[in-house]
Scaffold this motif. Sequence first.
Motif, PDB file in Angstrom:
ATOM      1  N   PHE A   1       0.935  -1.093  -0.165  1.00  0.00           N
ATOM      2  CA  PHE A   1       0.398   0.082  -0.045  1.00  0.00           C
ATOM      3  C   PHE A   1       0.583   1.263  -0.056  1.00  0.00           C
ATOM      4  O   PHE A   1       0.641   2.265  -0.790  1.00  0.00           O
ATOM      5  CB  PHE A   1      -1.253   0.013   1.337  1.00  0.00           C
ATOM      6  CG  PHE A   1      -1.237   1.358   1.050  1.00  0.00           C
ATOM      7  CD1 PHE A   1      -2.880   1.524   0.499  1.00  0.00           C
ATOM      8  CD2 PHE A   1      -1.165   2.209   2.160  1.00  0.00           C
ATOM      9  CE1 PHE A   1      -3.439   2.690   0.287  1.00  0.00           C
ATOM     10  CE2 PHE A   1      -2.136   3.363   2.336  1.00  0.00           C
ATOM     11  CZ  PHE A   1      -3.098   4.148   1.303  1.00  0.00           C
ATOM     12  N   TYR A   2       1.576   1.526   0.806  1.00  0.00           N
ATOM     13  CA  TYR A   2       2.709   2.099   1.125  1.00  0.00           C
ATOM     14  C   TYR A   2       3.836   2.744  -0.302  1.00  0.00           C
ATOM     15  O   TYR A   2       3.295   3.459  -0.363  1.00  0.00           O
ATOM     16  CB  TYR A   2       3.475   2.187   2.324  1.00  0.00           C
ATOM     17  CG  TYR A   2       3.107   2.364   3.376  1.00  0.00           C
ATOM     18  CD1 TYR A   2       1.691   3.227   3.678  1.00  0.00           C
ATOM     19  CD2 TYR A   2       3.652   1.529   4.445  1.00  0.00           C
ATOM     20  CE1 TYR A   2       0.746   2.677   5.282  1.00  0.00           C
ATOM     21  CE2 TYR A   2       3.074   1.792   5.781  1.00  0.00           C
ATOM     22  CZ  TYR A   2       1.533   1.669   6.056  1.00  0.00           C
ATOM     23  OH  TYR A   2       0.913   1.830   7.464  1.00  0.00           O
ATOM     24  N   ARG A   3       3.997   1.770  -1.161  1.00  0.00           N
ATOM     25  CA  ARG A   3       4.520   2.186  -1.945  1.00  0.00           C
ATOM     26  C   ARG A   3       3.422   2.370  -3.029  1.00  0.00           C
ATOM     27  O   ARG A   3       4.554   3.267  -4.048  1.00  0.00           O
ATOM     28  CB  ARG A   3       5.430   0.909  -2.339  1.00  0.00           C
ATOM     29  CG  ARG A   3       5.851   0.491  -1.719  1.00  0.00           C
ATOM     30  CD  ARG A   3       7.667  -1.020  -2.298  1.00  0.00           C
ATOM     31  NE  ARG A   3       8.433  -1.380  -1.239  1.00  0.00           N
ATOM     32  CZ  ARG A   3       8.682  -2.102  -0.669  1.00  0.00           C
ATOM     33  NH1 ARG A   3       7.603  -3.218  -0.579  1.00  0.00           N
ATOM     34  NH2 ARG A   3      10.144  -2.184   0.399  1.00  0.00           N
ATOM     35  N   ALA A   4       2.283   2.003  -3.371  1.00  0.00           N
ATOM     36  CA  ALA A   4       1.684   2.721  -4.731  1.00  0.00           C
ATOM     37  C   ALA A   4       1.382   3.894  -3.389  1.00  0.00           C
ATOM     38  O   ALA A   4       0.795   4.782  -5.095  1.00  0.00           O
ATOM     39  CB  ALA A   4       0.038   1.822  -3.773  1.00  0.00           C
ATOM     40  N   GLU A   5       1.382   4.213  -2.557  1.00  0.00           N
ATOM     41  CA  GLU A   5       1.494   5.663  -2.700  1.00  0.00           C
ATOM     42  C   GLU A   5       2.339   6.426  -2.827  1.00  0.00           C
ATOM     43  O   GLU A   5       2.660   7.701  -2.402  1.00  0.00           O
ATOM     44  CB  GLU A   5       1.127   6.170  -1.112  1.00  0.00           C
ATOM     45  CG  GLU A   5      -0.807   5.856  -0.445  1.00  0.00           C
ATOM     46  CD  GLU A   5      -1.685   6.306  -1.317  1.00  0.00           C
ATOM     47  OE1 GLU A   5      -1.019   7.451  -0.326  1.00  0.00           O
ATOM     48  OE2 GLU A   5      -2.712   6.077  -1.945  1.00  0.00           O
ATOM     49  N   GLY A   6       3.471   5.849  -2.973  1.00  0.00           N
ATOM     50  CA  GLY A   6       4.488   6.340  -3.384  1.00  0.00           C
ATOM     51  C   GLY A   6       5.993   6.606  -2.924  1.00  0.00           C
ATOM     52  O   GLY A   6       7.262   7.355  -2.924  1.00  0.00           O
ATOM     53  N   PHE A   7       5.340   5.956  -1.506  1.00  0.00           N
ATOM     54  CA  PHE A   7       6.944   5.744  -0.696  1.00  0.00           C
ATOM     55  C   PHE A   7       7.734   4.960  -1.037  1.00  0.00           C
ATOM     56  O   PHE A   7       7.445   4.052  -1.830  1.00  0.00           O
ATOM     57  CB  PHE A   7       6.548   5.600   0.692  1.00  0.00           C
ATOM     58  CG  PHE A   7       5.550   6.169   1.584  1.00  0.00           C
ATOM     59  CD1 PHE A   7       6.196   7.180   2.284  1.00  0.00           C
ATOM     60  CD2 PHE A   7       4.034   6.230   1.053  1.00  0.00           C
ATOM     61  CE1 PHE A   7       5.528   8.219   3.731  1.00  0.00           C
ATOM     62  CE2 PHE A   7       3.035   7.741   2.118  1.00  0.00           C
ATOM     63  CZ  PHE A   7       4.038   8.176   2.981  1.00  0.00           C
ATOM     64  N   LEU A   8       8.924   5.367  -0.659  1.00  0.00           N
ATOM     65  CA  LEU A   8      10.202   4.472  -1.037  1.00  0.00           C
ATOM     66  C   LEU A   8      11.092   4.055  -0.142  1.00  0.00           C
ATOM     67  O   LEU A   8      11.249   4.173   0.697  1.00  0.00           O
ATOM     68  CB  LEU A   8      11.431   5.913  -2.503  1.00  0.00           C
ATOM     69  CG  LEU A   8      10.481   6.491  -3.028  1.00  0.00           C
ATOM     70  CD1 LEU A   8      11.531   7.636  -3.743  1.00  0.00           C
ATOM     71  CD2 LEU A   8      10.589   6.017  -4.526  1.00  0.00           C
ATOM     72  N   ASP A   9      11.096   2.667  -0.793  1.00  0.00           N
ATOM     73  CA  ASP A   9      12.491   2.220   0.331  1.00  0.00           C
ATOM     74  C   ASP A   9      13.582   2.659   0.506  1.00  0.00           C
ATOM     75  O   ASP A   9      13.987   2.426  -0.983  1.00  0.00           O
ATOM     76  CB  ASP A   9      12.258   1.086   0.123  1.00  0.00           C
ATOM     77  CG  ASP A   9      13.212  -0.013   1.503  1.00  0.00           C
ATOM     78  OD1 ASP A   9      13.872   0.770   1.766  1.00  0.00           O
ATOM     79  OD2 ASP A   9      13.305  -1.088   1.363  1.00  0.00           O
ATOM     80  N   HIS A  10      14.206   3.573   0.837  1.00  0.00           N
ATOM     81  CA  HIS A  10      16.172   3.966   0.816  1.00  0.00           C
ATOM     82  C   HIS A  10      17.091   2.973   1.079  1.00  0.00           C
ATOM     83  O   HIS A  10      17.955   3.150   1.300  1.00  0.00           O
ATOM     84  CB  HIS A  10      16.051   5.191   1.645  1.00  0.00           C
ATOM     85  CG  HIS A  10      14.778   6.625   1.237  1.00  0.00           C
ATOM     86  ND1 HIS A  10      15.369   7.160   0.419  1.00  0.00           N
ATOM     87  CD2 HIS A  10      13.887   6.914   1.404  1.00  0.00           C
ATOM     88  CE1 HIS A  10      14.298   7.954   0.087  1.00  0.00           C
ATOM     89  NE2 HIS A  10      13.493   7.731   1.144  1.00  0.00           N
ATOM     90  N   ASP A  11      16.594   1.301   1.498  1.00  0.00           N
ATOM     91  CA  ASP A  11      17.857   0.669   2.081  1.00  0.00           C
ATOM     92  C   ASP A  11      18.338   0.863   2.521  1.00  0.00           C
ATOM     93  O   ASP A  11      20.040   1.020   2.658  1.00  0.00           O
ATOM     94  CB  ASP A  11      18.310   0.160   0.723  1.00  0.00           C
ATOM     95  CG  ASP A  11      19.101  -1.200   0.466  1.00  0.00           C
ATOM     96  OD1 ASP A  11      18.718  -2.117   0.932  1.00  0.00           O
ATOM     97  OD2 ASP A  11      20.586  -1.009  -0.088  1.00  0.00           O
TER      98      ASP A  11
END
Length: 151
Positions: A130-140
Amino acid sequence: MKIEFVPADPTDEEIFLDLVRDYYEFEEFSFDPEKIRRSFHKLIKNENLGKIWLILFEKKQIGYIVLTYGFSFESGGPDALIDEVFILPDHRRLGIGRKVFEFLYGFCRRTGLGKIYLEVERKNLAAQKFYRAEGFLDHDRYLLSKKISDQ
């Protein structure tokens, strides 16, 4: 669908605690009601630290949002952390989560918060999607923490 975001006040303490208990049970977090009570009152008494909203669906409390404020050179100034966001399970997958994030984006724009962060448990794959679909990125990156006091 009538969704409202109502700023929490001291009279909301018990409903807030019930919702936090549900969230912590879902995530398998240790629940300390006195610590939550203290944090609740600290935050609603000092709006420079952040805000708490109850999420209402047709006038019934179905969740909450805790947004805290920070400052980051990397972000270019004031930013925010979605410390906690929770919607009761029987109200998920109805579009309420999207309404929550639309509300938060608007609030952040109006108040000059240039970037918004959140945490998500590694095992909570549905929330990550859901968060990725909202545009949130994993900054590793790893978010590390160290306890300094028993506040």
